[in-house]
Design an enzyme around this catalytic site. Structure first.
Site: not given
Ligand code: SPV
Ligand code: MG
Length: 541
Positions: A45-47, A57, A84, A86, A113, A119, A121-122, A158, A189
């Site tokens: 995961s990027g986060l 993130d 992930d 990004d 994505e 980027k 975080n979503s 994504r 997502h």
């Molecule tokens: C991540 O895990 O970094 C994601 C998923 O991109 S989310 O954080 O839900 O966007």
């Molecule tokens: Mg991410």
């Protein structure tokens, strides 16, 4: 596990007819934990990766820092890792390089994505996040697909349309374009607390290619709902990181407030669990296989059964080896010398008042028959500890460190240390005179000299002897075999109970087993009298 294998496993997860699940990990240990829990894949995961670096993130960690961590994760796991990625960390060109580097590091696939670099975080102000131009993003997918060398490496596109406030039609338009550009799967997502958007999308998508979801927000939805909707892969996206943070916060707060560890020790894993996760056992096994010639794994056997009657009242309640010299028991001095040359495995054979031998990190064996037996009986007590690199020493020896270092470096299957400074008046006790194949030439070069015989003091033996054996022997593998054979043969003799190490040496020599001589000149002492205690103190200082 080769790279190819991992990527084909990820592809199988995407194509499998059943709903599959992968779990987030953000470093080596969390990756290993995810694998042990039974997951078939890892979401890098990027986060979570940025969080473990303590940054946001927002592409604050560079892509090479991400890839660096992925390498640790891939090294300790056999299941596929999906990065992930990004936005691909730049344009099509950056994406090409990313794919090549990921393949090189054994990463099975990457998800990109359709947002802009850097980027966000979503789940942070998703509505305001601009989406990538569709054509530009398709070019990035194509560039990635064209640059992979492993046909199973997966690129997942994504779709962030819902996150950015667009509708199903926009999401579909984008997903179709990305699918046509070569994406192996679509990740749709959503930041809603209900799965409505992803279910509507899944219905419309109708499994044109595998569908991936991240139910972080709509987590209360039963997985069967996703199954029925024909979702291929569920990503639990950040739960290892959130679990770790919850635990670390609770533990840190408690320890800070209570200033003690007693309240938390049972709530955290023991240190040995960390060692296990790190694979410490494998290293120990590998050391046995590969380190026989570098690092010393010498085992020392120390004979310490005698009281030392000459010390009278001083040894009423303890054996000689526990007499203090400079505030420390004699045995401790010996162990410290061992430690200096990395001899950490020490077996001490005690006898008289053995229960008072309370030095740490030794294996203490009790020769119960010490009162009626001699050194060889004590040595046989230690036989289970014998190995192919061992040292046998009296427990009352003091010496300068170089003697041990030189002994360990001295070739020969059996080596005896002989002091050629025979007229050293400061030595007491009943010396073991050594007769050798050549006298000490006092050369700086190592002489190849064999021991011919060791005798106790006789009226004229001192004159002819080449030196005094100091009570220390080294055995390597052949030497150990000879030693074991000699012990079992000698055990059949009536006087075995009273035999000494010198009897053993003489027997070995008679059996044609050469004992090499390492000559030294003073700098040692066997503590035999009250006067020796003073000398010992001087030798140590
Ligand atoms: C991540 O895990 O970094 C994601 C998923 O991109 S989310 O954080 O839900 O966007
Ligand atoms: Mg991410």
């Amino acid at each position: 596990m080769n790279r190819k294998n991992k990527s084909s496993k990820l592809r199988q997860l995407l194509l499998s007819p059943q709903l599959e699940f992968i779990m987030e990990a953000h470093n080596g240990i969390s990756a290993r934990i995810v694998q042990e829990a039974g997951f078939k894949g890892i979401w890098a995961s990027g986060l979570a990766l940025s969080a473990q670096y303590g940054v946001r993130d927002n592409n604050e960690a560079s892509w090479t820092q991400v890839v660096e961590m992925l390498e640790f994760m891939a090294d300790v796991t056999q299941i596929p890792i999906l990065l992930d990625g990004d936005t691909g960390y730049g344009n099509f060109n950056n994406m090409r390089r990313l794919v090549r580097k990921l393949e090189q590091r054994g990463i099975a696939g990457v998800c990109i994505e359709d947002k802009l670099f850097p980027k966000t975080n979503s789940f942070i102000n998703g509505n305001r996040q601009p989406l990538a131009d569709i054509d530009e993003f398709c070019g990035k997918i194509q560039a990635g697909k064209d640059s992979q060398t492993d046909e199973d490496f997966c690129i997942i596109a994504r779709v962030e349309a819902f996150i950015a406030g667009w509708d199903l039609a926009e999401a579909m338009r984008r997903a179709e374009a990305y699918h046509a550009a070569g994406a192996d799967a679509i990740l749709i997502h959503s930041k809603l607390f209900r799965p409505d958007q992803v279910l509507a999308f899944a219905k419309e998508w109708a499994n044109r290619c595998p569908l991936v979801i991240v139910p972080t927000k709509y987590y209360s939805t039963a997985s069967d709902v996703f199954r029925e909707a024909d979702v291929s892969l569920v990503i639990w996206a950040n739960h290892m990181m959130r679990a770790a943070v919850a635990s670390m916060q609770a533990i840190a707060r408690e320890v800070q407030a209570s200033e003690t560890l007693v309240n938390i020790e049972d709530q955290i894993v023991p240190v040995k669990e960390i060692f296990r996760l790190q694979g410490a056992d494998e290293l120990l096994a590998a050391e046995k296989r590969y380190l026989s010639n570098g690092v010393q794994h010498t085992h020392a056997i120390v004979l310490a059964a005698t009281r030392g009657k000459e010390f009278q009242g001083l040894t009423l309640d303890k054996p000689k080896v526990m007499l203090p010299i400079g505030g420390k028991p004699l045995l401790r001095h010996l162990l410290e010398q061992f430690k200096k040359v990395s001899i950490n495995d020490v077996t001490v054979v005690g006898g008289y008042k053995a229960e008072t031998i309370d030095v740490p990190d030794i294996k203490l064996i009790h020769n119960q028959e010490y009162a009626t037996t001699g050194e060889l009986v004590s040595l046989t007590y230690a036989q289970p500890s014998f190995n192919d690199d061992m040292l046998v020493s009296y427990g009352d020896l003091l010496f300068r460190s170089y003697i041990l270092r030189d002994l360990l470096g001295c070739p020969g299957e059996i080596v005896a240390v002989v002091d050629s400074a025979i007229n050293n008046k400061s030595l007491s006790g009943s010396p073991d005179y050594a007769y050798c194949s050549a006298p000490d030439e006092l050369s700086v070069f190592r002489q190849d000299v064999n021991l011919l015989q060791i005798c106790k003091t006789t009226s004229n033996s001192e004159k002819k002897a080449h030196g005094r054996w100091i009570g220390m022997l080294r055995f390597r593998s052949q030497g150990r075999q000879s030693l074991e054979a000699a012990l079992s043969e000698l055990q059949t003799q009536d006087n075995f109970n009273t035999m000494s190490l010198t009897d053993l040496c003489n027997y070995l020599i008679k059996q044609g087993k050469p004992i090499k001589v390492l000559y030294i000149r003073g700098h040692w002492l066997d503590v035999n009298s009250l006067d020796d205690l003073d000398l010992a103190f001087q030798l140590q200082n």
